[in-house]
Scaffold this motif. Structure first.
Motif, PDB file in Angstrom:
ATOM      1  N   LEU A  72       2.735   7.233 -21.916  1.00 35.60           N
ATOM      2  CA  LEU A  72       4.520   6.501 -20.567  1.00 35.60           C
ATOM      3  C   LEU A  72       4.632   7.029 -20.107  1.00 35.60           C
ATOM      4  N   VAL A  73       5.527   8.064 -19.987  1.00 34.24           N
ATOM      5  CA  VAL A  73       6.157   8.898 -19.360  1.00 34.24           C
ATOM      6  C   VAL A  73       5.058   8.610 -17.733  1.00 34.24           C
ATOM      7  N   ILE A  74       4.125   8.560 -17.608  1.00 30.57           N
ATOM      8  CA  ILE A  74       2.984   8.741 -16.439  1.00 30.57           C
ATOM      9  C   ILE A  74       3.662   7.288 -16.187  1.00 30.57           C
ATOM     10  N   VAL A  75       3.273   5.897 -16.969  1.00 31.42           N
ATOM     11  CA  VAL A  75       3.539   4.574 -16.907  1.00 31.42           C
ATOM     12  C   VAL A  75       5.010   3.901 -16.519  1.00 31.42           C
ATOM     13  N   GLU A  76       5.657   5.047 -16.714  1.00 35.32           N
ATOM     14  CA  GLU A  76       7.072   4.843 -16.455  1.00 35.32           C
ATOM     15  C   GLU A  76       7.488   5.464 -15.237  1.00 35.32           C
ATOM     16  N   ALA A  77       7.204   6.730 -14.447  1.00 36.34           N
ATOM     17  CA  ALA A  77       7.473   6.897 -13.062  1.00 36.34           C
ATOM     18  C   ALA A  77       7.330   6.108 -12.681  1.00 36.34           C
ATOM     19  N   ILE A  78       5.904   6.130 -12.791  1.00 32.33           N
ATOM     20  CA  ILE A  78       5.008   5.317 -11.862  1.00 32.33           C
ATOM     21  C   ILE A  78       5.778   3.633 -11.728  1.00 32.33           C
ATOM     22  N   ALA A  79       5.929   2.992 -12.610  1.00 34.72           N
ATOM     23  CA  ALA A  79       6.193   1.581 -12.917  1.00 34.72           C
ATOM     24  C   ALA A  79       7.942   1.136 -12.066  1.00 34.72           C
ATOM     25  N   ARG A  80       8.393   2.662 -11.991  1.00 38.32           N
ATOM     26  CA  ARG A  80       9.865   2.459 -11.258  1.00 38.32           C
ATOM     27  C   ARG A  80       9.611   2.270 -10.202  1.00 38.32           C
ATOM     28  N   LEU A  81       8.543   3.330  -9.876  1.00 34.20           N
ATOM     29  CA  LEU A  81       8.708   2.914  -7.592  1.00 34.20           C
ATOM     30  C   LEU A  81       7.890   1.654  -7.590  1.00 34.20           C
ATOM     31  N   LEU A  82       7.564   0.897  -8.522  1.00 34.51           N
ATOM     32  CA  LEU A  82       6.665  -0.416  -7.118  1.00 34.51           C
ATOM     33  C   LEU A  82       7.907  -1.494  -7.201  1.00 34.51           C
ATOM     34  N   PRO A  83       7.085  -2.043  -5.728  1.00 32.58           N
ATOM     35  CA  PRO A  83       8.647  -2.884  -5.554  1.00 32.58           C
ATOM     36  C   PRO A  83       8.847  -4.082  -6.658  1.00 32.58           C
ATOM     37  N   GLY A  84      10.128  -4.555  -6.478  1.00 31.95           N
ATOM     38  CA  GLY A  84      10.461  -5.146  -7.560  1.00 31.95           C
ATOM     39  C   GLY A  84      10.802  -5.012  -9.248  1.00 31.95           C
ATOM     40  N   THR A  85      10.485  -3.537  -9.107  1.00 32.23           N
ATOM     41  CA  THR A  85      10.696  -3.112 -11.089  1.00 32.23           C
ATOM     42  C   THR A  85      12.280  -3.050 -10.737  1.00 32.23           C
ATOM     43  N   LEU A  86      13.011  -1.925 -10.262  1.00 29.66           N
ATOM     44  CA  LEU A  86      14.334  -1.792  -9.790  1.00 29.66           C
ATOM     45  C   LEU A  86      14.921  -2.558  -9.733  1.00 29.66           C
ATOM     46  N   GLY A  87      16.222  -2.759  -9.983  1.00 32.96           N
ATOM     47  CA  GLY A  87      16.888  -4.575  -9.472  1.00 32.96           C
ATOM     48  C   GLY A  87      17.605  -3.837  -8.129  1.00 32.96           C
ATOM     49  N   ASP A  88      17.839  -2.267  -7.520  1.00 31.13           N
ATOM     50  CA  ASP A  88      17.941  -1.650  -6.514  1.00 31.13           C
ATOM     51  C   ASP A  88      17.414  -1.249  -6.079  1.00 31.13           C
ATOM     52  N   SER A  89      16.354  -1.151  -4.886  1.00 35.54           N
ATOM     53  CA  SER A  89      15.148  -0.208  -4.809  1.00 35.54           C
ATOM     54  C   SER A  89      15.817   0.777  -4.117  1.00 35.54           C
ATOM     55  N   ARG A  90      16.525   1.155  -3.519  1.00 35.69           N
ATOM     56  CA  ARG A  90      17.442   2.251  -3.221  1.00 35.69           C
ATOM     57  C   ARG A  90      17.521   3.100  -4.546  1.00 35.69           C
ATOM     58  N   SER A  91      17.815   2.795  -5.906  1.00 34.56           N
ATOM     59  CA  SER A  91      17.552   3.985  -6.598  1.00 34.56           C
ATOM     60  C   SER A  91      16.824   5.166  -6.765  1.00 34.56           C
ATOM     61  N   ALA A  92      15.128   4.495  -6.702  1.00 40.15           N
ATOM     62  CA  ALA A  92      14.139   5.633  -6.430  1.00 40.15           C
ATOM     63  C   ALA A  92      14.268   6.761  -6.293  1.00 40.15           C
ATOM     64  N   ILE A  93      15.125   5.865  -4.856  1.00 43.10           N
ATOM     65  CA  ILE A  93      14.704   7.216  -3.107  1.00 43.10           C
ATOM     66  C   ILE A  93      15.783   7.585  -3.453  1.00 43.10           C
ATOM     67  N   GLU A  94      16.938   7.132  -4.493  1.00 40.37           N
ATOM     68  CA  GLU A  94      18.680   8.022  -4.585  1.00 40.37           C
ATOM     69  C   GLU A  94      17.984   9.332  -5.475  1.00 40.37           C
ATOM     70  N   ASP A  95      16.723   9.213  -6.095  1.00 40.03           N
ATOM     71  CA  ASP A  95      17.248   9.911  -7.616  1.00 40.03           C
ATOM     72  C   ASP A  95      16.872  11.848  -7.238  1.00 40.03           C
ATOM     73  N   SER A  96      16.475  12.163  -8.575  1.00 41.76           N
ATOM     74  CA  SER A  96      16.434  13.734  -8.139  1.00 41.76           C
ATOM     75  C   SER A  96      14.832  13.964  -7.185  1.00 41.76           C
TER      76      SER A  96
END
Ligand code: SAM
Length: 252
Positions: free
Chosen positions: A164-188
């Motif tokens: 689940l760690v792996i699925v979630e880490a990948i899924a949140r990088l796929l376009p459209g998953t996060l409300g604001d795509s900048r979130s992933a780029i601006e994370d740790s």
């Protein structure tokens, strides 16, 4: 866009997590499809046995190869070939760079439609095998040419959390998953943090238990805010994870 087939002895636990939060949204939007399979269903005996004592003796039980191999073969007959990954502490350590690699390959791949099976060898189809007990009979992994991934240098009771760690880490990088795509780029570990740690975050109230939000964040001066965050990110990375600084600036 991506299909994750998860082989587990605890499908309810996995399904429950896949239904909520970011993963629930990604599934509802059709960005991620999940296919959770109980490999106990592929046991051949009436007790539905999936484990046995280890050859050579020693504590614990080992997962038998037949149910695993037959479950994978069934999944691939129905959903096409997958990239096969076994969750195991002796695997390659999974990190954000790896998550980005998976996501990039999925983005480059033609979108998944509901018309399965997928294109053969599609990098958008990833199979994650969750172990239990002492782990897998080695031959199950050899026969099917599994890659091995670990989520860290500690031992869990099962591979479900790792998958689940792996699925979630990948899924949140796929376009459209996060409300604001900048979130992933601006994370740790992302580009904005130069691969280091995120800066601290604050929200209302302006004063909480006597601690004020740093003035700069209330200034409206975006250049100053940007510089402050960058400096905070660097300071935190040097203090907590100097190894990340070393990796980024090997001679520094
Ligand atoms: N005998 C194994 C060893 O010493 O490496 C540990 C087996 S562990 C108790 C049972 C299962 O949990 C493993 O087969 C694996 O699927 C999962 N697991 C435990 N720790 C893990 C980790 N750090 N990363 C990925 N999977 C893990």
């Amino acid at each position: 866009m991506a299909l994750f087939s998860i082989l587990t002895l605890f499908p309810d636990v996995v399904e429950a997590y896949l239904d909520v939060g970011v993963l629930g949204i990604a599934r509802a939007r059709g960005i991620v499809q999940a296919n959770v399979v109980d490999f106990r269903d592929f046991s051949r005996d009436r007790h539905r046995t999936v484990d046995d004592r280890p050859f050579g003796g020693g504590p614990g039980m080992v997962l038998k190869p037949e149910p695993i191999v037959e479950a994978v073969e069934w999944i691939e007959q129905h959903h096409g070939p997958h990239r096969r990954i076994a969750m195991t502490p002796d695997g390659q350590p999974f990190d954000q760079k790896m998550a980005e690699g998976f996501a990039a390959a999925m983005i480059a791949d033609p979108p998944v439609t509901t018309d399965l099976p997928l294109r053969p060898g599609s990098p958008s189809s990833v199979l994650l095998l969750c172990g239990r007990y002492e782990g897998f009979d080695e031959r199950a992994l050899q026969v099917l040419d599994f890659e091995r991934l670990s989520i860290g240098d500690y031992v869990l009771a099962g591979g479900e959390l790792a998958a689940l760690v792996i699925v979630e880490a990948i899924a949140r990088l796929l376009p459209g998953t996060l409300g604001d795509s900048r979130s992933a780029i601006e994370d740790s570990f992302g580009d904005s943090a130069d691969g280091g740690l995120d800066h601290p975050h604050f929200t209302r109230p302006r004063v909480f238990r006597g601690i004020e939000v740093p003035d700069v964040l209330l200034s409206g001066d975006h250049a100053r805010i940007h510089d402050w965050r960058k400096q905070q990110s660097e300071t935190r990375t040097k203090a907590v994870r100097p190894d990340l600084t070393q990796r980024l600036h090997p001679k520094g």
